[in-house]
Design a protein around this motif. Structure first.
Motif, PDB file in Angstrom:
ATOM      1  N   ARG A 125       0.645  10.092  -4.000  1.00 13.62           N
ATOM      2  CA  ARG A 125      -0.076  10.356  -2.769  1.00 13.62           C
ATOM      3  C   ARG A 125       0.912  10.647  -1.640  1.00 13.62           C
ATOM      4  O   ARG A 125       2.075  10.255  -1.705  1.00 13.62           O
ATOM      5  CB  ARG A 125      -0.973   9.158  -2.408  1.00 13.62           C
ATOM      6  N   VAL A 132       3.017   1.924  -3.349  1.00 11.19           N
ATOM      7  CA  VAL A 132       2.201   2.356  -4.489  1.00 11.19           C
ATOM      8  C   VAL A 132       1.610   3.738  -4.230  1.00 11.19           C
ATOM      9  O   VAL A 132       1.485   4.552  -5.153  1.00 11.19           O
ATOM     10  CB  VAL A 132       1.110   1.316  -4.800  1.00 11.19           C
ATOM     11  N   ALA A 133       1.263   4.028  -2.989  1.00 12.55           N
ATOM     12  CA  ALA A 133       0.779   5.372  -2.661  1.00 12.55           C
ATOM     13  C   ALA A 133       1.843   6.416  -3.027  1.00 12.55           C
ATOM     14  O   ALA A 133       1.529   7.447  -3.643  1.00 12.55           O
ATOM     15  CB  ALA A 133       0.430   5.465  -1.177  1.00 12.55           C
ATOM     16  N   THR A 170      -3.449   2.006  -5.130  1.00 14.23           N
ATOM     17  CA  THR A 170      -3.004   1.884  -3.741  1.00 14.23           C
ATOM     18  C   THR A 170      -3.792   0.799  -3.012  1.00 14.23           C
ATOM     19  O   THR A 170      -3.226  -0.024  -2.284  1.00 14.23           O
ATOM     20  CB  THR A 170      -3.156   3.227  -3.014  1.00 14.23           C
ATOM     21  N   LEU A 203       2.150   9.898   1.959  1.00 17.38           N
ATOM     22  CA  LEU A 203       2.051   8.835   2.949  1.00 17.38           C
ATOM     23  C   LEU A 203       2.047   9.431   4.349  1.00 17.38           C
ATOM     24  O   LEU A 203       2.966  10.145   4.749  1.00 17.38           O
ATOM     25  CB  LEU A 203       3.219   7.869   2.784  1.00 17.38           C
ATOM     26  N   THR A 235       2.319   6.752  -6.877  1.00 16.45           N
ATOM     27  CA  THR A 235       1.208   7.407  -7.583  1.00 16.45           C
ATOM     28  C   THR A 235       1.002   8.851  -7.131  1.00 16.45           C
ATOM     29  O   THR A 235       0.002   9.475  -7.485  1.00 16.45           O
ATOM     30  CB  THR A 235      -0.100   6.618  -7.380  1.00 16.45           C
ATOM     31  N   HIS A 292       0.834  -1.204   0.000  1.00 12.86           N
ATOM     32  CA  HIS A 292       0.000   0.000   0.000  1.00 12.86           C
ATOM     33  C   HIS A 292       0.873   1.260   0.000  1.00 12.86           C
ATOM     34  O   HIS A 292       0.633   2.201  -0.764  1.00 12.86           O
ATOM     35  CB  HIS A 292      -0.897   0.025   1.242  1.00 12.86           C
ATOM     36  N   SER A 294      -2.802   7.410   3.719  1.00 13.76           N
ATOM     37  CA  SER A 294      -2.189   8.309   2.745  1.00 13.76           C
ATOM     38  C   SER A 294      -3.186   9.410   2.409  1.00 13.76           C
ATOM     39  O   SER A 294      -4.401   9.234   2.552  1.00 13.76           O
ATOM     40  CB  SER A 294      -1.788   7.547   1.472  1.00 13.76           C
TER      41      SER A 294
END
Length: 247
Positions: free
Chosen positions: A67, A61-62, A96, A69, A65, A58, A84
């Motif tokens: 985002r 990938v957050a 995510t 954290l 992309t 999670h 996130s």
């Protein structure tokens, strides 16, 4: 300060290939991992490693992309939470959410690829580096202790153990990630069918996409099974070599 010779030795240790493990070791470690995954108490203890990989998926990938954290929590009941900030909808949020359940077997597949090239020590050091990177974002005491204990164990094996022990440890760990990534998906659907996980990753994905939660559970299962098969073929290299075959 480490000398140039010392640095050269360390480089060779990290990136050099170790000898092929005995075929029996591959079979025994697979059997040990299968027993751990399929029996209640060992699974209850070892599942923390799956949770670490799940929440790490999670988190990674957050970040990838775009985002922000906020933090990761790991709990003693083997659950976890990754927070996130960013758009509550869109591809970033979907990816995510998708990453959690598929992360353990995909990490296991990457580990199988390294083991297929006999990079056993490198695999262990990469694992330590990933655990340390994740430690920065942990926001509760149990999570900190869990990562420190796991990282210390992996480092101790990589630094002090014999090549044979390193190989047994690495193969068992990778088999466990590959096999252990399948069971949580089964557990997820069982709990969902009883109405006990209304806010699961699959249900959140259903709320963000036109597809129902069972579709996403199926996606998790297919990805994890594909990773298991591919990883098993990579790990089976010594077995196939002994049989006069190639992957």
């Amino acid at each position: 300060m480490m000398s140039m010779d010392g640095l050269s030795d360390l480089w060779d240790t990290l990136f050099g290939a170790q000898p092929d493990p005995p075929a029996l070791l591959v079979l025994i470690t697979a059997a040990v991992a299968l027993v751990v995954v399929s029996t209640r108490l060992p699974w209850r203890i070892a599942r923390n490693a799956i949770t670490i990989a799940h929440e790490g998926g999670h988190a990674l990938v957050a970040l990838l992309t775009g985002r922000k954290l906020r933090g990761i929590r790991l709990h003693s009941d083997t659950s976890g939470l990754t927070l996130s900030a960013g758009r509550p909808t869109g591809p970033g949020m979907i990816l995510t959410l998708l990453a959690g359940y598929v992360a353990p077997p995909l990490v296991g597949l990457a580990g199988a690829w390294l083991l297929g090239g006999n990079r056993i020590t490198l695999l262990l050091w990469v694992a330590v580096a990933l655990l340390l990177a994740m430690l920065v974002m942990i926001r509760n005491a149990f999570g900190v202790v869990s990562l420190l204990v796991t990282g210390a164990l992996v480092f101790a094996v990589s630094w002090y153990a014999s090549p044979q022990v390193q190989a047994a440890f690495a193969y068992t760990g990778v088999w466990f990630l590959l096999l252990g990534g399948v069971r949580p998906v089964v557990e997820l659907q069982r709990l969902r069918s009883r109405g006990r996980m209304p806010a699961s990753d699959a249900d959140q994905l259903a709320g963000l996409t036109p597809f129902p939660a069972i579709f996403w559970v199926t996606v998790f299962a297919l990805i994890n099974l594909a990773a298991l098969v591919a990883g098993a073929l990579l790990l089976a290299g010594p077995l196939l070599t002994d049989a006069g075959l190639t992957v």
